[in-house]
Design a protein around this motif. Sequence first.
Motif, PDB file in Angstrom:
ATOM      1  N   ALA A 138     -48.059  72.810 -37.790  1.00 28.86           N
ATOM      2  CA  ALA A 138     -48.631  72.079 -38.923  1.00 28.86           C
ATOM      3  C   ALA A 138     -50.090  72.465 -39.134  1.00 28.86           C
ATOM      4  CB  ALA A 138     -48.498  70.575 -38.695  1.00 28.86           C
ATOM      5  N   ALA A 139     -50.841  72.609 -38.036  1.00 25.24           N
ATOM      6  CA  ALA A 139     -52.241  73.020 -38.149  1.00 25.24           C
ATOM      7  C   ALA A 139     -52.351  74.423 -38.739  1.00 25.24           C
ATOM      8  CB  ALA A 139     -52.913  72.964 -36.782  1.00 25.24           C
ATOM      9  N   HIS A 191     -50.121  75.825 -40.767  1.00 26.07           N
ATOM     10  CA  HIS A 191     -49.745  75.730 -42.178  1.00 26.07           C
ATOM     11  C   HIS A 191     -50.898  75.183 -43.017  1.00 26.07           C
ATOM     12  CE1 HIS A 191     -45.635  77.070 -42.182  1.00 26.07           C
ATOM     13  NE2 HIS A 191     -45.283  76.224 -41.227  1.00 26.07           N
ATOM     14  N   ARG A 192     -51.660  74.231 -42.468  1.00 26.30           N
ATOM     15  CA  ARG A 192     -52.778  73.665 -43.231  1.00 26.30           C
ATOM     16  C   ARG A 192     -53.815  74.724 -43.574  1.00 26.30           C
ATOM     17  NH1 ARG A 192     -51.952  69.162 -39.831  1.00 26.30           N
ATOM     18  NH2 ARG A 192     -53.569  69.852 -38.365  1.00 26.30           N
ATOM     19  N   ARG A 193     -53.941  75.733 -42.741  1.00 31.39           N
ATOM     20  CA  ARG A 193     -54.914  76.788 -43.021  1.00 31.39           C
ATOM     21  C   ARG A 193     -54.239  78.031 -43.602  1.00 31.39           C
ATOM     22  NH1 ARG A 193     -57.343  78.278 -37.219  1.00 31.39           N
ATOM     23  NH2 ARG A 193     -58.000  80.171 -38.271  1.00 31.39           N
ATOM     24  N   ASP A 194     -53.037  77.843 -44.161  1.00 33.36           N
ATOM     25  CA  ASP A 194     -52.271  78.944 -44.766  1.00 33.36           C
ATOM     26  C   ASP A 194     -52.002  80.053 -43.755  1.00 33.36           C
ATOM     27  OD1 ASP A 194     -52.226  77.575 -47.145  1.00 33.36           O
ATOM     28  OD2 ASP A 194     -53.888  78.682 -48.040  1.00 33.36           O
ATOM     29  N   ARG A 217     -57.572  75.441 -49.693  1.00 30.16           N
ATOM     30  CA  ARG A 217     -56.357  76.136 -49.263  1.00 30.16           C
ATOM     31  C   ARG A 217     -55.142  75.354 -49.732  1.00 30.16           C
ATOM     32  NH1 ARG A 217     -59.170  76.489 -44.004  1.00 30.16           N
ATOM     33  NH2 ARG A 217     -59.732  78.661 -43.566  1.00 30.16           N
ATOM     34  N   GLY A 262     -52.338  75.074 -48.136  1.00 29.84           N
ATOM     35  CA  GLY A 262     -51.802  74.320 -47.010  1.00 29.84           C
ATOM     36  C   GLY A 262     -52.482  72.975 -46.847  1.00 29.84           C
ATOM     37  N   GLU A 263     -53.793  72.934 -47.037  1.00 30.47           N
ATOM     38  CA  GLU A 263     -54.521  71.666 -46.958  1.00 30.47           C
ATOM     39  C   GLU A 263     -54.125  70.746 -48.112  1.00 30.47           C
ATOM     40  OE1 GLU A 263     -58.551  72.909 -47.050  1.00 30.47           O
ATOM     41  OE2 GLU A 263     -58.649  73.386 -44.908  1.00 30.47           O
ATOM     42  N   TRP A 267     -51.246  70.722 -49.775  1.00 30.85           N
ATOM     43  CA  TRP A 267     -49.895  70.206 -49.575  1.00 30.85           C
ATOM     44  C   TRP A 267     -49.872  69.136 -48.485  1.00 30.85           C
ATOM     45  CZ3 TRP A 267     -45.581  69.092 -51.561  1.00 30.85           C
ATOM     46  CH2 TRP A 267     -44.437  68.875 -50.798  1.00 30.85           C
ATOM     47  N   ALA A 268     -50.654  69.326 -47.426  1.00 27.03           N
ATOM     48  CA  ALA A 268     -50.727  68.311 -46.376  1.00 27.03           C
ATOM     49  C   ALA A 268     -51.298  67.011 -46.922  1.00 27.03           C
ATOM     50  CB  ALA A 268     -51.576  68.818 -45.215  1.00 27.03           C
ATOM     51  N   ALA A 269     -52.302  67.109 -47.802  1.00 31.62           N
ATOM     52  CA  ALA A 269     -52.895  65.908 -48.393  1.00 31.62           C
ATOM     53  C   ALA A 269     -51.903  65.199 -49.302  1.00 31.62           C
ATOM     54  CB  ALA A 269     -54.159  66.282 -49.169  1.00 31.62           C
TER      55      ALA A 269
END
Length: 371
Positions: free
Chosen positions: A231-232, A234-237, A313, A315-316, A318-320
Amino acid sequence: MPPSLPQVPPPASLADAPGRTALDLAPPQAIVVLAAGRDPVALLRGLCALAVQRNTDGLFLAAGAFGVVLVPNGPAATVEGALDSLGPSLPFPVRVTPPVPAGDWALRAGLDAALGWGGPEAVLLTTEAGAVPEARWVARAVAALAAGRLDAVLGQVVPPAGTAASDAAARYAAALAAMAALIDPDPADAEPGDAAHGQAAAASFAIRGAVLRSLGGLPIGPEGGLAGLLAALHRRDGRIRHLEGMRVEASQPPQAIEPAMAAWRRLRARRAVRGFWTAGIGVFERETAEFRRWAARLGLSAGALGAALSASRFGEAWAAVSAASPVLADRSWLPHSALPREILRARLLLAAARLVAPAAARPAASPASPA
């Protein structure tokens, strides 16, 4: 990092290989983290499988081509007995960490030790005592990560040969991965023409040391473990690939699964959000009717969706969105026993995704309408 590990012609026997002491001089370019477990027979089987690793051309790897970090997460006698039995016959250096609890703590301790040993240039692999890596397991991971175009790779876990273990979980993961490739593909996840296997298990995983260091190591806690690490990334692409052919044989405990319909909705939402983020809609560009419809479907106001999409990013962003949306946050997973029914549903949804694939290929600035 060189694209392949050093190799030698096959020795007459494992006893012909140099001992661990002679090999433990320079940091290896690849290090396998192996949780020792409680069964000495399983540990011996895993170590022997690592001892006969080959390169991608089928030649045996040179002595010291990679190292092993053993993590005692069971009785100390398990590790001591295995190392005493094999003695100097192992063709790789072995380091043993202090005893740690089982689970994510063992994986964290092993990865930390491997990173400290090999440094940021090393490829760090993880597996478990009950797993038997195939002969090219190490080499395929190193080759995939050597060029620096990928950050991590996820290998396959197949049931042990000669057992009645089901591969239903693997088939379901492959079906969801095929669905993702049609609805919202990740260009890093598979070679052109290949289908991602979709599995994610610590029994067959590899990451570049520099990437692990930049993440601060494996996260621990309810949102930690391998899932938290991915997950980490993915958050940074991060560039993660489900790597075909990087296989281990292992029995996996039954785990809860995401319902097929929930995966379908999540993937369609992710594709729409990706389109809005790419086009800057709701942030730099004026909101559209489509944007407002998707916000409502996700249980968000248009302003809240726009605020989530302001991340630099995707990924960030989408996580949000996933955290803010009550629809996406409500992930009611199903027991392992639901696999037969969900495999059927996944296949039906995959067929539907193939029918609407032309619509999914529209420009990212025009997200698909809510289903």
